[in-house]
Design an enzyme around this catalytic site. Structure first.
Site, PDB file in Angstrom:
ATOM      1  N   HIS A 158       0.343 -10.107  -8.636  1.00 29.09           N
ATOM      2  CA  HIS A 158       0.463 -10.750  -9.957  1.00 29.09           C
ATOM      3  C   HIS A 158      -0.859 -10.661 -10.713  1.00 29.09           C
ATOM      4  O   HIS A 158      -1.905 -10.445 -10.119  1.00 29.09           O
ATOM      5  CB  HIS A 158       0.865 -12.221  -9.815  1.00 29.09           C
ATOM      6  CG  HIS A 158       2.324 -12.415  -9.504  1.00 29.09           C
ATOM      7  ND1 HIS A 158       2.810 -12.397  -8.214  1.00 29.09           N
ATOM      8  CD2 HIS A 158       3.399 -12.588 -10.316  1.00 29.09           C
ATOM      9  CE1 HIS A 158       4.118 -12.563  -8.247  1.00 29.09           C
ATOM     10  NE2 HIS A 158       4.507 -12.677  -9.507  1.00 29.09           N
ATOM     11  N   LYS A 162      -2.707 -16.114 -12.497  1.00 28.20           N
ATOM     12  CA  LYS A 162      -1.721 -16.879 -11.706  1.00 28.20           C
ATOM     13  C   LYS A 162      -2.430 -17.890 -10.807  1.00 28.20           C
ATOM     14  O   LYS A 162      -3.410 -17.573 -10.148  1.00 28.20           O
ATOM     15  CB  LYS A 162      -0.852 -15.927 -10.879  1.00 28.20           C
ATOM     16  CG  LYS A 162       0.262 -16.669 -10.159  1.00 28.20           C
ATOM     17  CD  LYS A 162       1.372 -15.739  -9.710  1.00 28.20           C
ATOM     18  CE  LYS A 162       2.454 -16.493  -8.962  1.00 28.20           C
ATOM     19  NZ  LYS A 162       3.156 -17.474  -9.820  1.00 28.20           N
TER      20      LYS A 162
HETATM   21  P1  NAD Z   1       0.834 -20.220 -18.838  1.00 28.65           P
HETATM   22  O1  NAD Z   1      -0.367 -20.886 -18.261  1.00 28.65           O
HETATM   23  O2  NAD Z   1       0.652 -19.036 -19.742  1.00 28.65           O
HETATM   24  O3  NAD Z   1       1.710 -21.291 -19.630  1.00 28.65           O
HETATM   25  C1  NAD Z   1       1.944 -22.609 -19.210  1.00 28.65           C
HETATM   26  C2  NAD Z   1       2.086 -23.471 -20.462  1.00 28.65           C
HETATM   27  O4  NAD Z   1       2.493 -24.786 -20.092  1.00 28.65           O
HETATM   28  C3  NAD Z   1       0.770 -23.611 -21.257  1.00 28.65           C
HETATM   29  O5  NAD Z   1       1.032 -23.319 -22.616  1.00 28.65           O
HETATM   30  C4  NAD Z   1       0.408 -25.089 -21.079  1.00 28.65           C
HETATM   31  O6  NAD Z   1      -0.273 -25.630 -22.193  1.00 28.65           O
HETATM   32  C5  NAD Z   1       1.803 -25.693 -20.928  1.00 28.65           C
HETATM   33  N1  NAD Z   1       1.794 -27.035 -20.338  1.00 28.65           N
HETATM   34  C6  NAD Z   1       1.196 -27.447 -19.201  1.00 28.65           C
HETATM   35  N2  NAD Z   1       1.379 -28.772 -19.025  1.00 28.65           N
HETATM   36  C7  NAD Z   1       2.139 -29.192 -20.089  1.00 28.65           C
HETATM   37  C8  NAD Z   1       2.642 -30.448 -20.509  1.00 28.65           C
HETATM   38  N3  NAD Z   1       2.426 -31.554 -19.799  1.00 28.65           N
HETATM   39  N4  NAD Z   1       3.364 -30.510 -21.643  1.00 28.65           N
HETATM   40  C9  NAD Z   1       3.612 -29.403 -22.371  1.00 28.65           C
HETATM   41  N5  NAD Z   1       3.135 -28.180 -22.055  1.00 28.65           N
HETATM   42  C10 NAD Z   1       2.402 -28.088 -20.915  1.00 28.65           C
HETATM   43  O7  NAD Z   1       1.745 -19.833 -17.583  1.00 28.65           O
HETATM   44  P2  NAD Z   1       2.965 -18.793 -17.503  1.00 28.65           P
HETATM   45  O8  NAD Z   1       2.490 -17.462 -17.022  1.00 28.65           O
HETATM   46  O9  NAD Z   1       3.781 -18.869 -18.745  1.00 28.65           O
HETATM   47  O10 NAD Z   1       3.768 -19.432 -16.288  1.00 28.65           O
HETATM   48  C11 NAD Z   1       4.231 -20.775 -16.335  1.00 28.65           C
HETATM   49  C12 NAD Z   1       4.982 -21.081 -15.032  1.00 28.65           C
HETATM   50  O11 NAD Z   1       6.147 -20.270 -14.928  1.00 28.65           O
HETATM   51  C13 NAD Z   1       4.162 -20.790 -13.750  1.00 28.65           C
HETATM   52  O12 NAD Z   1       4.496 -21.776 -12.787  1.00 28.65           O
HETATM   53  C14 NAD Z   1       4.676 -19.418 -13.320  1.00 28.65           C
HETATM   54  O13 NAD Z   1       4.515 -19.160 -11.964  1.00 28.65           O
HETATM   55  C15 NAD Z   1       6.135 -19.562 -13.687  1.00 28.65           C
HETATM   56  N6  NAD Z   1       6.898 -18.313 -13.840  1.00 28.65           N
HETATM   57  C16 NAD Z   1       8.156 -18.324 -13.336  1.00 28.65           C
HETATM   58  C17 NAD Z   1       8.975 -17.225 -13.509  1.00 28.65           C
HETATM   59  C18 NAD Z   1      10.408 -17.313 -13.038  1.00 28.65           C
HETATM   60  O14 NAD Z   1      11.179 -16.351 -13.248  1.00 28.65           O
HETATM   61  N7  NAD Z   1      10.809 -18.432 -12.428  1.00 28.65           N
HETATM   62  C19 NAD Z   1       8.502 -16.083 -14.178  1.00 28.65           C
HETATM   63  C20 NAD Z   1       7.194 -16.106 -14.703  1.00 28.65           C
HETATM   64  C21 NAD Z   1       6.400 -17.238 -14.542  1.00 28.65           C
END
Ligand code: NAD
Length: 270
Positions: A158, A162
């Site tokens: 990744h 991450k």
């Molecule tokens: P990122 O850090 O780019 O985005 C996370 C967002 O959440 C940020 O904008 C942050 O400000 C926001 N956030 C955090 N706490 C918050 C709160 N209390 N209220 C509102 N917003 C809040 O991360 P990302 O790459 O977008 O990934 C996010 C999550 O999704 C991770 O856990 C990642 O592993 C997961 N993910 C899952 C899949 C899937 O298919 N299940 C795919 C990609 C990423």
């Protein structure tokens, strides 16, 4: 004509949040009705389309999730574990389908979703793509067909932002391999190897994690025997696959009985 289901995106400014906003805005099956960000985030109060550098979408980011959820039929949430737990309670109050893509949740945190799932639909999956969910199914079948003469290793790569390891997808694949083998992943996982580890333990499932650059997500399940190897591989090159899967889950969950579901249910693979 009945209105399309309204969807709120949490973590709106995140990598997945922005992809979800684009996907929902372009969909003819759902409407974007809200976007949630952390209190103090620069997006709060701004139109999310403008914040993303494009045309206005008529939805301003808010730091009041309950107010946003009360107008929605679905909440798509790719944020962080503690935020997701808070959103689960609020989505249940609003009787909105809560699609959870957030990974890195501990078992005790996952258990805390249960009260919300008594009142509303939760769809949670470490990976929302069709391809990975098929890979999970195949991993279980191959693990069941091969005995412990084949060592199983899950190798994932990744991007360098991450924060959790192994990835949620790697854990799904490890779990599928353990189920195929009829063993518990808790007792059979080898998570990190460093120094003089001793020989590989027969029957264990190993995890290796690569972090670098802008890799969207790559997963290999290696079955290594004597004189032959089988490799099942999924390469994600575009986050849109996760956003499309999450939107599909939010639509699938409409009108279902409360409870916890996963992408296998959504895709009819369970
Ligand atoms: P990122 O850090 O780019 O985005 C996370 C967002 O959440 C940020 O904008 C942050 O400000 C926001 N956030 C955090 N706490 C918050 C709160 N209390 N209220 C509102 N917003 C809040 O991360 P990302 O790459 O977008 O990934 C996010 C999550 O999704 C991770 O856990 C990642 O592993 C997961 N993910 C899952 C899949 C899937 O298919 N299940 C795919 C990609 C990423």
């Amino acid at each position: 004509m009945t209105e399309l289901p309204g969807i709120v995106v949490t973590g709106a400014s995140g990598r997945m949040g922005q992809m979800l906003i684009e996907t929902i805005s372009a969909s003819d099956k759902a409407r974007l009705v809200g976007a949630v960000e952390r209190t103090g985030h620069e997006w709060v109060g701004q139109d999310v389309g403008v914040a993303m550098g494009g045309a206005p979408l008529g939805v301003a980011a808010t730091d009041d999730p309950l107010e946003a959820f009360s107008k929605a039929q679905g909440v798509i949430d790719f944020t962080a574990p503690e935020a997701t737990l808070e959103f689960a309670g609020l989505a249940a109050q609003a009787r909105a389908v809560h699609v959870i893509g957030t990974t890195g949740m501990e078992a005790a945190q996952i258990a805390r979703l249960e009260p919300a799932a008594r009142h509303a639909v939760i769809v949670r999956a470490g990976n929302m793509s069709l391809g990975v969910n098929l890979l999970v199914k195949l991993t279980q079948q191959v693990a069941a067909a091969l005995d412990e003469d084949f060592d199983i290793e899950v190798i994932e790569a990744h991007h360098h932002h991450k924060v959790d390891a192994p990835s949620g997808t790697a854990l799904m694949l490890g779990q599928a391999a353990a189920e195929g083998r009829g063993v518990s992943l808790e007792t059979h996982a080898d998570n990190t190897r460093h120094g003089i580890t001793g020989a590989r333990e027969r029957g264990h499932i190993g995890f290796s994690n690569i972090r670098g650059g802008d890799i969207v997500g790559e997963h290999d399940v290696l079955f290594a025997g004597m004189g032959e190897r089988i490799v099942l591989r999924h390469l994600a090159t575009d986050r849109a696959i996760f956003a499309r899967g999450a939107l599909k889950a939010a639509l699938w969950g409409q009108g279902r009985n409360p409870g916890q579901y996963d992408m296998m249910d959504v895709l009819g693979l369970s």
